[in-house]
Enzyme design. Structure first.
Site, mmCIF file in Angstrom:
data_model
loop_
_atom_site.group_PDB
_atom_site.id
_atom_site.type_symbol
_atom_site.label_atom_id
_atom_site.label_comp_id
_atom_site.label_asym_id
_atom_site.label_seq_id
_atom_site.Cartn_x
_atom_site.Cartn_y
_atom_site.Cartn_z
ATOM 1 C CG ASP A 1 -2.141 -0.917 0.988
ATOM 2 O OD1 ASP A 1 -2.633 -0.983 -0.146
ATOM 3 O OD2 ASP A 1 -2.557 -1.574 1.952
ATOM 4 C CG ASP B 1 -7.707 -3.068 -4.065
ATOM 5 O OD1 ASP B 1 -8.055 -4.012 -4.771
ATOM 6 O OD2 ASP B 1 -8.244 -2.803 -2.986
#
Ligand code: GLY
Length: 394
Positions: free
Chosen positions: A112, A177
């Site tokens: 992330d 994502d």
């Protein structure tokens, strides 16, 4: 962009936004958002913490420790509001909140880093041009690319030992994502002149294009690979309704991701792919009239299912960018989503909703987590879309 086109667009967009929202303009929507978030800014500074959502009692849910994939969105929102208003209080809040997360730049146990650092320090660098922010982006990118596996051609999303979803027994999970992390790699290649980052981003985008999508243009959430051979082992979901369903935010990330890949590469295959994803979304029989998707396109009880404003906001921002590459082909659906989000159904009354702007987002229904709540990234992409619309700048 020439000035005439830009002025026309602003009028056009103001008119469309105005139609259904009592003559509100893009400017007044931004002002409303700013007013609401000013209260959140005070709370954040008092608490010396980063707001993520609301909790069950209606108070603020702060970011989680030891790190949180959403922790960069608040400073990014502050940077955008600073850029828009030139009010130094937003700049100060942005700097303070990004400082709180800076020490996460070298983390190598999760993918992330692009979400976290591109949306905070990346915005800081682009808006101020200050050199001090550059190294953080380079460090975070160096940490991120340690997760790239050449056999697979992807950056690994989640660790398979001791991490979220580790019980699933996956070997090299990649989630849709993850495309969003590539923007930082493209940026850092441009900043440093080192093509390593860009080459990894392109490899990841290409492998994902090949393995993550169905013939109709919809995306799986998770593809699990064999890290030794690169073979696809599983195509499944973590946050969607079912393995074969189209989780709304996943479709939004895919749309935004390939539009962004086209921005940096000008490779037409990414543009065509982004249009294919847009087509899936916009023509889907379960795509609702107001343009704000249900949490999953295949959720079983549509129309009695929860919407996800965060997906709507991401899609609106992505469609605005896609419009700039396609003679404004997606401008109307983008404005339609923004118009819906700006109305009473999704925009909170001042002082409500924990002082976040948008209501009705979804974190993860299968995990019973953050259902029908505000989310810091819903506000981030909503404000990004409004700023993009106002300035017609990408
Ligand atoms: N990247 C995590 C999510 O979209 O929920």
């Amino acid at each position: 962009m020439n000035i005439i086109k830009s002025t026309t667009l602003l009028l056009f967009s103001s008119t469309i936004l105005g139609c259904a929202t009592n003559n509100d303009t893009v400017d007044s929507r931004l002002q409303n958002a700013e007013k609401q978030l000013t209260v959140l800014r005070t709370a954040s500074l008092q608490e010396n913490n980063i707001p993520r959502s609301t909790n069950k009692e209606g108070g603020i849910r702060w970011i989680e420790t030891p790190y949180d994939w959403t922790e960069g969105f608040w400073s990014g929102t502050c940077w955008m509001l600073y850029e828009h208003t030139k009010d130094n209080q937003w700049k100060e809040a942005a700097i303070i909140s990004q400082k709180l997360i800076e020490h996460h730049k070298d983390l190598t146990n999760d993918h992330d880093l692009g979400f976290i650092f591109n949306n905070s320090y990346g915005k800081a660098y682009r808006i101020t041009g200050e050199e001090q922010y550059k190294q953080v982006l380079v460090d975070a990118s160096n940490a991120l690319i340690t997760r790239f596996n050449e056999k697979v051609g992807c950056i690994q999303s989640w660790d398979v030992v001791g991490n979220w979803q580790a019980e699933r027994g996956w070997r090299f999970p990649v989630i849709i994502d993850n495309l969003m992390n590539l923007e930082m790699l493209f940026e850092v290649s441009n900043i440093t002149g080192d093509s390593t980052y860009r080459n990894i981003a392109i490899a990841h985008a290409n492998t994902t294009m090949q393995n993550h999508f169905r013939p109709d243009g919809s995306s799986y959430h998770v593809v699990d690979y064999d890290p030794e051979t690169g073979e696809v082992l599983h195509r499944v979901t973590a946050q969607g309704f079912a393995d074969e369903s189209a989780w709304a935010r996943g479709q939004a990330w895919a749309l935004y991701g390939y539009t962004m890949c086209y921005r940096y590469t000008k490779d037409k295959k990414y543009l065509d792919f982004a249009e294919r994803i847009a087509n899936f979304i916009l023509t889907h029989p379960n795509y609702p009239e107001d343009g704000v998707p249900y949490w999953d396109f295949n959720a079983p009880n549509i129309p009695n299912e929860i919407r996800d404003a965060s997906s709507g906001a991401i899609m609106a921002s992505a469609l605005l960018e896609l419009s700039t590459y396609t003679n404004d082909k997606y401008l109307e659906p983008a404005l339609h989503i923004l118009n819906s989000l700006s109305g009473d159904t999704y925009t909170a009354e001042p002082g409500e909703n924990g002082n976040f702007v948008l209501k009705h987002s979804v974190g993860s229904i299968p995990h019973g987590n953050e259902i029908d709540v505000p989310l810091n990234y819903a506000d981030y992409y909503y404000i990004e879309a409004l700023v993009r619309l106002k300035e017609r700048r990408l």
